[in-house]
Design an enzyme around this catalytic site. Structure first.
Site, PDB file in Angstrom:
ATOM      1  N   ARG A  60       0.876  -1.185   0.000  1.00  0.00           N
ATOM      2  CA  ARG A  60       0.000   0.000   0.000  1.00  0.00           C
ATOM      3  C   ARG A  60       0.907   1.226   0.000  1.00  0.00           C
ATOM      4  O   ARG A  60       1.716   1.384   0.913  1.00  0.00           O
ATOM      5  CB  ARG A  60      -0.917   0.002   1.221  1.00  0.00           C
ATOM      6  CG  ARG A  60      -1.562   1.362   1.459  1.00  0.00           C
ATOM      7  CD  ARG A  60      -2.633   1.331   2.503  1.00  0.00           C
ATOM      8  NE  ARG A  60      -3.791   0.586   2.048  1.00  0.00           N
ATOM      9  CZ  ARG A  60      -4.981   0.625   2.655  1.00  0.00           C
ATOM     10  NH1 ARG A  60      -5.159   1.381   3.722  1.00  0.00           N
ATOM     11  NH2 ARG A  60      -5.986  -0.087   2.201  1.00  0.00           N
ATOM     12  N   HIS A  85      -7.590   0.664  -6.071  1.00  0.00           N
ATOM     13  CA  HIS A  85      -7.764  -0.191  -4.886  1.00  0.00           C
ATOM     14  C   HIS A  85      -8.449  -1.491  -5.339  1.00  0.00           C
ATOM     15  O   HIS A  85      -9.594  -1.766  -4.995  1.00  0.00           O
ATOM     16  CB  HIS A  85      -8.596   0.540  -3.839  1.00  0.00           C
ATOM     17  CG  HIS A  85      -8.499  -0.052  -2.456  1.00  0.00           C
ATOM     18  ND1 HIS A  85      -7.713  -1.145  -2.158  1.00  0.00           N
ATOM     19  CD2 HIS A  85      -9.092   0.311  -1.284  1.00  0.00           C
ATOM     20  CE1 HIS A  85      -7.831  -1.432  -0.878  1.00  0.00           C
ATOM     21  NE2 HIS A  85      -8.648  -0.573  -0.327  1.00  0.00           N
ATOM     22  N   GLN A 129     -10.152  -3.999  -2.843  1.00  0.00           N
ATOM     23  CA  GLN A 129     -11.452  -3.543  -2.363  1.00  0.00           C
ATOM     24  C   GLN A 129     -12.548  -3.886  -3.372  1.00  0.00           C
ATOM     25  O   GLN A 129     -13.619  -4.373  -3.014  1.00  0.00           O
ATOM     26  CB  GLN A 129     -11.403  -2.028  -2.111  1.00  0.00           C
ATOM     27  CG  GLN A 129     -12.699  -1.454  -1.586  1.00  0.00           C
ATOM     28  CD  GLN A 129     -13.046  -2.000  -0.209  1.00  0.00           C
ATOM     29  OE1 GLN A 129     -12.218  -2.000   0.672  1.00  0.00           O
ATOM     30  NE2 GLN A 129     -14.271  -2.480  -0.043  1.00  0.00           N
ATOM     31  N   ASP A 187     -17.468   6.817  -0.546  1.00  0.00           N
ATOM     32  CA  ASP A 187     -16.162   6.718   0.115  1.00  0.00           C
ATOM     33  C   ASP A 187     -15.862   8.094   0.700  1.00  0.00           C
ATOM     34  O   ASP A 187     -16.523   9.081   0.356  1.00  0.00           O
ATOM     35  CB  ASP A 187     -15.105   6.317  -0.932  1.00  0.00           C
ATOM     36  CG  ASP A 187     -13.712   6.135  -0.340  1.00  0.00           C
ATOM     37  OD1 ASP A 187     -13.583   6.033   0.896  1.00  0.00           O
ATOM     38  OD2 ASP A 187     -12.730   6.099  -1.126  1.00  0.00           O
ATOM     39  N   CYS A 225     -16.383   1.345   1.316  1.00  0.00           N
ATOM     40  CA  CYS A 225     -15.156   0.569   1.519  1.00  0.00           C
ATOM     41  C   CYS A 225     -14.685   0.647   2.970  1.00  0.00           C
ATOM     42  O   CYS A 225     -13.991  -0.240   3.435  1.00  0.00           O
ATOM     43  CB  CYS A 225     -14.068   1.082   0.585  1.00  0.00           C
ATOM     44  SG  CYS A 225     -13.714   2.837   0.780  1.00  0.00           S
ATOM     45  N   ARG A 233     -13.447  -9.064   2.338  1.00  0.00           N
ATOM     46  CA  ARG A 233     -12.040  -8.833   2.015  1.00  0.00           C
ATOM     47  C   ARG A 233     -11.209 -10.070   2.370  1.00  0.00           C
ATOM     48  O   ARG A 233     -10.273 -10.436   1.652  1.00  0.00           O
ATOM     49  CB  ARG A 233     -11.498  -7.616   2.809  1.00  0.00           C
ATOM     50  CG  ARG A 233     -12.138  -6.286   2.501  1.00  0.00           C
ATOM     51  CD  ARG A 233     -11.706  -5.736   1.160  1.00  0.00           C
ATOM     52  NE  ARG A 233     -10.278  -5.623   1.028  1.00  0.00           N
ATOM     53  CZ  ARG A 233      -9.547  -4.549   1.367  1.00  0.00           C
ATOM     54  NH1 ARG A 233     -10.151  -3.480   1.836  1.00  0.00           N
ATOM     55  NH2 ARG A 233      -8.232  -4.539   1.205  1.00  0.00           N
TER      56      ARG A 233
HETATM   57  N1  NVA Z   1     -10.164   6.547  -0.886  1.00  0.00           N
HETATM   58  C1  NVA Z   1      -9.717   6.104   0.408  1.00  0.00           C
HETATM   59  C2  NVA Z   1      -9.926   4.637   0.534  1.00  0.00           C
HETATM   60  C3  NVA Z   1      -9.559   4.063   1.886  1.00  0.00           C
HETATM   61  C4  NVA Z   1      -9.728   2.576   1.931  1.00  0.00           C
HETATM   62  C5  NVA Z   1      -8.272   6.484   0.619  1.00  0.00           C
HETATM   63  O1  NVA Z   1      -7.466   6.316  -0.298  1.00  0.00           O
HETATM   64  O2  NVA Z   1      -7.936   6.970   1.711  1.00  0.00           O
HETATM   65  N1   CP Z   2     -11.164  -0.405   2.865  1.00  0.00           N
HETATM   66  C1   CP Z   2      -9.874  -0.418   3.247  1.00  0.00           C
HETATM   67  O1   CP Z   2      -8.974  -0.631   2.455  1.00  0.00           O
HETATM   68  O2   CP Z   2      -9.690  -0.182   4.570  1.00  0.00           O
HETATM   69  P1   CP Z   2      -8.283   0.043   5.303  1.00  0.00           P
HETATM   70  O3   CP Z   2      -7.787   1.411   4.866  1.00  0.00           O
HETATM   71  O4   CP Z   2      -8.612  -0.023   6.750  1.00  0.00           O
HETATM   72  O5   CP Z   2      -7.334  -1.020   4.877  1.00  0.00           O
END
Ligand code: NVA
Ligand code: CP
Length: 313
Positions: free
Chosen positions: A101, A128, A131, A223, A263, A291
């Protein structure tokens, strides 16, 4: 069959289908496939925080009989005193797969170029895919059939939105996206998925009116408005996105059978109200649970190359 999951397009229509079938099987047998990859080892690098992705991948690794090793990006020398390529080469000698990530999509792609093990994108600024796999699993669980569904995405045209767009392209559902002007998803991703929809069915619709997107929808997705890395824009975005909250009035525009997806993490009172999050249409906890199954299926398939799940019991 791909070796990596860089975006959802890496899997393609058939790969997504096989991952979902395997994930449903794993869920049916209680989420445990303990001896599928005994002795396997996965590395998980996090340059951004995570609750679901980290814990579900660690649980998935354990479920398959593997050791998960979670590392913060700043605990490695990658990008500071060691090149990405050399890090990829070295980690490939220890691990069965690498999950990352990070901010830039190009970093995940560079790792994958030099790694000799599968590399999995666990969220970048642009995508993502993990997800989206759980999202489509949750939709299929609810409606049995993905083709022909109308899913509304209300909010920011962000990483989660991009992966859902790619899912719609491969699986033939309609994704109606409503964002404030200037926050639309990447036009290249939209165009590519639109072309896939012309073959597979469904389509990608863009607009700025949340009610128009949600009208008649089978699912409503949102989101957070300011993603990780955009913290400084939080206040400005809160003003710009104020009309894009998924509340009971907006949900009432959707089909009577509609479900709500997110998500997570959710900022209750911003992009979604408590009433919707905790209401009878919400499937967010199932979505989060899924997930675990989709990631187990993904790890199994990418590491073993077995698309039929013969060692899954
Ligand atoms: N769009 C959000 C998704 C978190 C799972 C982010 O990138 O922070
Ligand atoms: N939805 C998701 O990816 O959550 P986290 O940021 O907690 O991993």
């Amino acid at each position: 069959m791909t070796d990596n999951l860089l975006t959802l397009d890496s899997l393609g229509r058939d790969g997504i289908r096989r991952t979902l079938d395997m994930a449903f099987h794993i869920k049916k047998v209680g989420g445990m496939t303990r001896n599928a990859i005994p002795g396997g080892r996965i590395g998980l690098i996090f340059d951004k925080p995570s609750t679901r992705t980290r814990v579900s991948f660690e649980a998935a690794a354990w479920g398959l009989g593997m050791l998960p090793m979670t590392l913060r990006g700043d605990e490695l020398q990658m990008g500071s005193s060691e090149s990405v390529a050399d890090t990829a080469r070295v980690l490939s000698r220890y691990l069965s797969a690498l999950v990352i990530r990070t901010f830039k999509q190009s970093l995940v792609e560079e790792l994958a170029r030099y790694a000799t093990i599968p590399v999995i994108n666990a969220l970048t600024d642009d995508h993502h895919p993990c997800q989206a796999l759980a999202d489509v699993m949750t939709l299929e669980e609810e409606f049995k059939e993905l083709a022909g569904l109308r899913v509304a995405f209300v909010g920011d045209g962000n990483n989660v939105c991009h992966s859902l767009i790619q899912a719609a392209g491969h699986l033939g559902f309609t994704l109606a996206i409503s964002t404030p002007p200037g926050y639309e998803p990447n036009p290249e991703i939209v165009a590519a998925a639109g072309a896939s929809c012309r073959v597979n069915g469904g389509g990608i619709e863009l607009g700025h009116d949340p009610k128009a997107a949600v009208r008649g929808a089978d699912a409503v997705y949102t989101d957070i408005w300011a993603s990780m890395g955009q913290e400084k824009e939080r206040e400005e975005r809160a003003r710009i996105f104020a009309g894009y909250c998924v509340d009971a009035d907006l949900m009432a525009q959707a089909a009577p059978r509609a479900i709500f997806l997110h998500c997570l993490p959710a900022h209750r009172g911003s992009e979604v109200t408590d009433e919707v999050m905790d209401g009878p249409q919400s499937r967010v906890w199932d979505e989060a649970e899924n997930r675990w199954y989709t990631e187990q299926a993904l790890l199994y398939m990418l590491i073993t190359g077995d698309e039929r799940g013969e060692r899954l019991g």
